[in-house]
Design a protein around this motif. Structure first.
Motif, PDB file in Angstrom:
ATOM      1  N   PRO A  38       0.826  -1.216   0.000  1.00 32.95           N
ATOM      2  CA  PRO A  38       0.000   0.000   0.000  1.00 32.95           C
ATOM      3  C   PRO A  38       0.855   1.258   0.000  1.00 32.95           C
ATOM      4  O   PRO A  38       1.907   1.321   0.640  1.00 32.95           O
ATOM      5  N   SER A  39       0.394   2.277  -0.720  1.00 29.59           N
ATOM      6  CA  SER A  39       1.192   3.496  -0.854  1.00 29.59           C
ATOM      7  C   SER A  39       1.003   4.454   0.313  1.00 29.59           C
ATOM      8  O   SER A  39       1.780   5.385   0.471  1.00 29.59           O
ATOM      9  N   SER A  40      -0.029   4.252   1.137  1.00 26.91           N
ATOM     10  CA  SER A  40      -0.307   5.209   2.217  1.00 26.91           C
ATOM     11  C   SER A  40      -0.415   4.504   3.553  1.00 26.91           C
ATOM     12  O   SER A  40      -1.358   4.714   4.306  1.00 26.91           O
ATOM     13  N   ASP A  41       0.549   3.651   3.833  1.00 27.46           N
ATOM     14  CA  ASP A  41       0.502   2.838   5.050  1.00 27.46           C
ATOM     15  C   ASP A  41       1.333   3.456   6.173  1.00 27.46           C
ATOM     16  O   ASP A  41       1.707   2.768   7.116  1.00 27.46           O
ATOM     17  N   GLU A  42       1.627   4.753   6.068  1.00 31.26           N
ATOM     18  CA  GLU A  42       2.446   5.412   7.083  1.00 31.26           C
ATOM     19  C   GLU A  42       1.582   6.308   7.960  1.00 31.26           C
ATOM     20  O   GLU A  42       0.503   6.740   7.573  1.00 31.26           O
ATOM     21  N   ASP A  43       2.085   6.591   9.160  1.00 29.88           N
ATOM     22  CA  ASP A  43       1.375   7.512  10.040  1.00 29.88           C
ATOM     23  C   ASP A  43       1.387   8.910   9.434  1.00 29.88           C
ATOM     24  O   ASP A  43       2.379   9.329   8.832  1.00 29.88           O
ATOM     25  N   PRO A  44       0.298   9.659   9.570  1.00 29.78           N
ATOM     26  CA  PRO A  44       0.266  11.012   9.010  1.00 29.78           C
ATOM     27  C   PRO A  44       1.197  11.938   9.780  1.00 29.78           C
ATOM     28  O   PRO A  44       1.475  11.712  10.963  1.00 29.78           O
ATOM     29  N   PRO A  45       1.695  12.994   9.124  1.00 33.00           N
ATOM     30  CA  PRO A  45       2.559  13.951   9.823  1.00 33.00           C
ATOM     31  C   PRO A  45       1.733  14.825  10.769  1.00 33.00           C
ATOM     32  O   PRO A  45       0.502  14.877  10.664  1.00 33.00           O
ATOM     33  N   PRO A  46       2.383  15.526  11.695  1.00 32.69           N
ATOM     34  CA  PRO A  46       1.654  16.446  12.576  1.00 32.69           C
ATOM     35  C   PRO A  46       0.938  17.519  11.759  1.00 32.69           C
ATOM     36  O   PRO A  46       1.468  18.014  10.757  1.00 32.69           O
ATOM     37  N   MET A  47      -0.276  17.879  12.192  1.00 32.91           N
ATOM     38  CA  MET A  47      -1.081  18.873  11.484  1.00 32.91           C
ATOM     39  C   MET A  47      -1.507  19.969  12.452  1.00 32.91           C
ATOM     40  O   MET A  47      -1.699  19.729  13.636  1.00 32.91           O
ATOM     41  N   THR A  48      -1.665  21.178  11.899  1.00 31.81           N
ATOM     42  CA  THR A  48      -2.054  22.327  12.712  1.00 31.81           C
ATOM     43  C   THR A  48      -3.226  23.033  12.057  1.00 31.81           C
ATOM     44  O   THR A  48      -3.150  23.424  10.878  1.00 31.81           O
ATOM     45  N   ALA A  49      -4.315  23.203  12.810  1.00 34.16           N
ATOM     46  CA  ALA A  49      -5.495  23.909  12.327  1.00 34.16           C
ATOM     47  C   ALA A  49      -5.534  25.306  12.928  1.00 34.16           C
ATOM     48  O   ALA A  49      -4.576  25.765  13.566  1.00 34.16           O
ATOM     49  N   SER A  50      -6.652  25.999  12.763  1.00 35.55           N
ATOM     50  CA  SER A  50      -6.743  27.403  13.166  1.00 35.55           C
ATOM     51  C   SER A  50      -6.821  27.600  14.673  1.00 35.55           C
ATOM     52  O   SER A  50      -6.516  28.689  15.173  1.00 35.55           O
ATOM     53  N   THR A  51      -7.247  26.581  15.418  1.00 39.48           N
ATOM     54  CA  THR A  51      -7.333  26.684  16.873  1.00 39.48           C
ATOM     55  C   THR A  51      -6.769  25.409  17.494  1.00 39.48           C
ATOM     56  O   THR A  51      -6.742  24.354  16.837  1.00 39.48           O
ATOM     57  N   PRO A  52      -6.344  25.465  18.753  1.00 42.60           N
ATOM     58  CA  PRO A  52      -5.857  24.247  19.419  1.00 42.60           C
ATOM     59  C   PRO A  52      -6.909  23.149  19.476  1.00 42.60           C
ATOM     60  O   PRO A  52      -6.577  21.965  19.326  1.00 42.60           O
ATOM     61  N   GLU A  53      -8.166  23.523  19.667  1.00 40.71           N
ATOM     62  CA  GLU A  53      -9.225  22.509  19.723  1.00 40.71           C
ATOM     63  C   GLU A  53      -9.368  21.789  18.397  1.00 40.71           C
ATOM     64  O   GLU A  53      -9.435  20.553  18.343  1.00 40.71           O
TER      65      GLU A  53
END
Length: 219
Positions: A38-53
């Protein structure tokens, strides 16, 4: 029995719900071959949205781990389209909670960033009304409120303008099991031949993979 009156398939092994290479030619997908892994069998990288929640919801949703999962991937002849498919099973109630998180991500996060090494990559969610793939119609087709199944489909653009990847994902939950079907390509000319090929391949995989997962009869 109509397709929407299907019953869950608890006795089938998860791998039996995945598309196989042998099914591709009859579905008009002879241009695709199965990848060795599978081509996407890795953990996703850290992501940041507009708020901490929302950042917490975003990372929880995309980092969710199933109790059991099987995956496969397919690529077309010129390597311009990769299709990832995963079928998973979660503990009772966890699949519904995960879908709730994913709905919140797409409803409240118009964009976010991914941290890959020293790079910050922007991800933008395409509004359903602006997506030629008509995700809301696809959701209505595979979602079956009151019957145990629900569907969610969105397209995301990742990267800088002119070098963006196009990622379209369909999620289908049936009880405690879930299907993830993801299409990956470059975001090129929407009127070009690559876009036409992507639309055709997407349509044919949408006819094949969710129906097999849900136990619908072949079209």
């Amino acid at each position: 029995m109509s397709p929407r009156d299907h019953a869950p398939q608890p006795d089938l092994d998860l791998a039996q719900l995945l598309v196989t290479a042998a099914e591709l030619p009859a579905a008009g997908l002879g241009d695709f071959t199965e990848l060795a892994s599978p081509s996407s069998d890795e953990d996703p990288p850290p992501m940041t949205a507009s708020t901490p929640e929302l950042t917490a919801v975003l990372n929880r949703a995309f980092g969710d781990k199933a109790a059991r999962e099987v995956r496969t991937s397919f690529m077309n002849a010129d390597s311009s389209i990769v299709v990832d498919e995963g079928v998973s099973e979660r503990v009772p109630g966890a699949a519904a909670a995960w879908m709730t998180d994913m709905r919140r991500v797409y409803a409240e996060c118009a964009s976010w960033t991914m941290s890959i090494g020293d790079d910050e990559i922007t991800v933008q969610v395409v509004a359903p009304a602006e997506d030629p793939g008509e995700p809301l119609k696809v959701e209505q087709r595979f979602g079956n409120e009151g019957g145990g199944a629900e569907a969610l489909m969105r397209t995301m653009l990742a990267g800088s303008p002119g070098q963006q990847a196009r990622i379209t994902t369909l999620l289908v939950r049936d009880g405690d099991r879930a299907l993830e079907l993801t299409f990956r390509s470059l975001a090129g000319d929407p009127d070009g031949p690559e876009a036409a090929g992507l639309a055709d391949g997407t349509s044919k995989f949408l006819d094949l993979a969710p129906a097999k997962f849900l136990g619908w009869p072949p079209r």
